[in-house]
Design a protein around this motif. Structure first.
Motif, PDB file in Angstrom:
ATOM      1  N   ARG A   1       0.786  -0.941  -0.019  1.00 26.22           N
ATOM      2  CA  ARG A   1       0.124  -0.029  -0.136  1.00 26.22           C
ATOM      3  C   ARG A   1       0.852   1.248   0.046  1.00 26.22           C
ATOM      4  NH1 ARG A   1      -0.328   1.136   5.644  1.00 26.22           N
ATOM      5  NH2 ARG A   1       0.395  -0.489   6.822  1.00 26.22           N
ATOM      6  N   GLN A   2       0.321   2.268  -0.452  1.00 32.43           N
ATOM      7  CA  GLN A   2       1.073   3.585  -0.744  1.00 32.43           C
ATOM      8  C   GLN A   2       1.025   4.285   0.684  1.00 32.43           C
ATOM      9  OE1 GLN A   2       0.815   5.928  -4.413  1.00 32.43           O
ATOM     10  NE2 GLN A   2      -0.517   4.206  -5.037  1.00 32.43           N
ATOM     11  N   VAL A   3       2.063   4.967   1.251  1.00 38.21           N
ATOM     12  CA  VAL A   3       1.829   5.599   2.300  1.00 38.21           C
ATOM     13  C   VAL A   3       2.653   7.009   2.319  1.00 38.21           C
ATOM     14  CG1 VAL A   3       1.641   3.780   4.086  1.00 38.21           C
ATOM     15  CG2 VAL A   3       4.030   4.533   3.338  1.00 38.21           C
ATOM     16  N   ASP A   4       2.292   7.949   3.029  1.00 43.43           N
ATOM     17  CA  ASP A   4       2.939   9.318   3.143  1.00 43.43           C
ATOM     18  C   ASP A   4       4.492   8.993   3.732  1.00 43.43           C
ATOM     19  OD1 ASP A   4       0.865  10.457   2.084  1.00 43.43           O
ATOM     20  OD2 ASP A   4      -0.030  11.054   3.835  1.00 43.43           O
ATOM     21  N   LEU A   5       5.298   9.849   2.948  1.00 41.11           N
ATOM     22  CA  LEU A   5       6.776   9.794   3.607  1.00 41.11           C
ATOM     23  C   LEU A   5       6.677  11.152   4.621  1.00 41.11           C
ATOM     24  CD1 LEU A   5       8.675   9.245   0.494  1.00 41.11           C
ATOM     25  CD2 LEU A   5       8.415   7.781   2.185  1.00 41.11           C
ATOM     26  N   PRO A   6       7.467  10.869   5.888  1.00 39.09           N
ATOM     27  CA  PRO A   6       8.243   9.909   6.207  1.00 39.09           C
ATOM     28  C   PRO A   6       7.586   8.745   6.809  1.00 39.09           C
ATOM     29  CG  PRO A   6       8.540  11.527   7.685  1.00 39.09           C
ATOM     30  CD  PRO A   6       7.559  11.994   6.631  1.00 39.09           C
ATOM     31  N   PHE A   7       8.090   7.594   6.876  1.00 39.13           N
ATOM     32  CA  PHE A   7       7.575   6.313   7.620  1.00 39.13           C
ATOM     33  C   PHE A   7       7.433   6.480   9.051  1.00 39.13           C
ATOM     34  CE2 PHE A   7       9.712   4.727   3.724  1.00 39.13           C
ATOM     35  CZ  PHE A   7       8.439   4.025   2.836  1.00 39.13           C
TER      36      PHE A   7
END
Lengths: 120, 367
Positions: B354-360
């Motif tokens: 799944r795509q996530v916002d950076l930073p983790f």
């Protein structure tokens, strides 16, 4: 226990051969974070890549040391890959094989020969 | 033993600490110490980690070269205040990235820190466009990173507590001048410290003597920067990736943009301006694999389990020690729906991500 040049150990248990990786290999790999085990009842030829291990640093394979069939796998490693670092020659066995020729195990290195091989 | 690799000035100390050496950017570098990558990573997030980054190039540039540097970097250099540091990058005619760097302004010069693996390319560009620059060879570069970095370093240099994120200052230790910046490459608060080679051993040992300070190798440096969403040249950045595609638009100073005071005038401005205007073909994204298998650089990406059309590839990836699962950064087609599941092909099998916002991992800079 016998040892391969790919840093695996083999232990004969009845008519099965238990396979894992050596302490030396576990140390070189570093923290293991992922283990992918073969399916049960898979026929494997000597040299087949049957297990994938990933450490924080890199991916590597475990090869089938003999011709035979994978009859048992250690599912505990999937949920807890760090067992490979904690107890590589005990709890962290990878799979058990039913092999065509048990005597073929004896062709591999003894513990003393393996220690020479890794320069210890 | 001769390996053709350059040695760090602190190589003896690293060996003493159980460092395992690997070749990196032409240097023999400790990838980890006895504790191992996972423990070193977590230590840095909880306490203070000491990194030897002396392989990086340190370059002194006269103050009168500010506008010359602006011809090869889309950043504001003249307006950089004394005592401050800025992130920047060098571009080529095609709008790609030659390198990324940090530039600090002191009273009498700029100091630029460049990637070791890009030294030759950077210096070729400097030769062509800049006058009077000088590669510094008598200084090591250390980084102290983590929530306890300030209190540890303040025991040697009490003034460090007054620096904010991206401030730089010269402070004296044992009669010699250290150059400090409050910055780093881990997502943690911390400092990078340029130390004369003659005292770098004593300085590193003074820090390591503190209970909360441990040596940290390249392995954890990589996992820390990935969690912080920071790109690495050679993985996430290259000569064929524009700063906009790489997610570094924020690093292009306002004054260098269209219709501003010093618009353009840098290499590759045509391509970069069009990318800023929305024409970039690719974008950098964060991905979390659904399973436990780490997905590393080079893994091809698709929009479904069966699609034959590759939409990009992973540029950096691995296991996140702080989060306990794999993470990855990727370069994908810019029209990729931000909510679409992405499939990565590993050893002949497709795995969903799944795509996530950076930073983790949430960064904690002292702004």
């Amino acid at each position: 226990m016998r040892f391969t040049e790919e840093h695996e150990w083999l232990l004969v248990d009845g008519d099965l051969v238990v396979v894992g990786i050596t302490e030396h290999a576990a140390t070189q790999l570093g923290d293991v974070v992922f283990v992918e085990l073969p399916e049960l009842e898979t026929a494997a030829a000597k040299g087949d890549e049957v297990v994938v291990i990933e450490s924080v640093k890199a991916a590597s394979d475990i090869l089938a040391p003999l011709d035979g069939e994978i009859v048992e796998v250690n599912d505990a490693l999937v949920d807890n890959p760090s067992l490979v670092n904690d107890d590589p020659t005990g709890e962290a066995w990878f799979f058990k094989m039913k092999v065509d020729d048990l005597s073929a195990v004896d062709a591999y290195m003894t513990e003393d020969e393996y220690k020479d091989f890794i320069g210890e | 033993m001769t390996t053709g690799l350059l040695e760090l000035p602190l190589k003896g100390l690293h060996a003493e600490l159980g460092g395992k050496f690997v070749p990196f950017a032409g240097y023999s570098m400790p990838v980890q110490y006895a504790a191992g990558v996972m423990a070193e990573h977590l230590w840095t997030r909880e306490k203070a980690g000491l990194f030897d980054v002396s392989h990086m190039g340190q370059v002194r540039l006269p103050l009168d070269q500010a506008s010359a540097l602006e011809q090869i970097a889309p950043i504001e250099v003249e307006g950089l205040a004394e005592g401050r540091q800025r992130y920047g990058f060098l571009t080529n005619e095609a709008g790609g990235l030659v390198d990324d760097f940090m530039i600090a302004r002191y009273a009498d010069c700029f100091v630029i820190v460049i990637n070791a693996a890009r030294r030759a390319e950077d210096l070729a560009l400097f030769e062509k466009h800049l006058a009077g620059f000088e590669v510094i060879t008598d200084r090591a570069l250390l980084a102290l990173q983590g929530p306890l970095a300030e209190s540890a370093l303040a025991r040697l240099l009490p003034d460090v507590a007054t620096l904010r994120f991206m401030d730089v200052r010269r402070l004296t230790w044992q009669g010699l001048e250290l150059w400090l910046s409050r910055s780093g490459y881990t997502g943690e608060d911390g400092f990078e410290i340029s130390v004369p080679v003659s005292v770098c051993n004593a300085f590193a040992r003074a820090l390591l003597a503190m209970d909360e300070v441990a040596p940290i190798g390249l392995g954890a440096r990589d996992s820390l920067r990935m969690e912080a969403g920071l790109p690495l040249y050679g993985n996430d950045l290259s000569e064929t990736i524009s700063p906009v595609e790489a997610g570094l638009s924020w690093g292009i100073s306002k004054s260098r943009r269209l219709d501003e005071a010093k618009a353009g005038g840098y290499l590759g401005v045509g391509v970069i301006a069009s990318h800023l205007a929305g024409e970039a073909a690719r974008k950098r994204i964060g991905l979390v694999p659904e399973g436990r298998a780490p997905m590393r650089g080079g893994v091809p990406l698709f929009l479904s389990e069966t699609s034959q059309t590759q939409i990009g590839e992973i540029t950096s990836g691995g296991f996140s020690p702080s989060l306990g699962h794999p993470i990855a950064m990727a370069l994908v087609q810019s029209d990729t729906d931000a909510h679409a599941p992405i499939w990565g092909e590993l050893r002949g099998k497709r795995h969903p991500m799944r795509q996530v916002d950076l930073p983790f991992f949430k960064t904690s800079y002292k702004r």
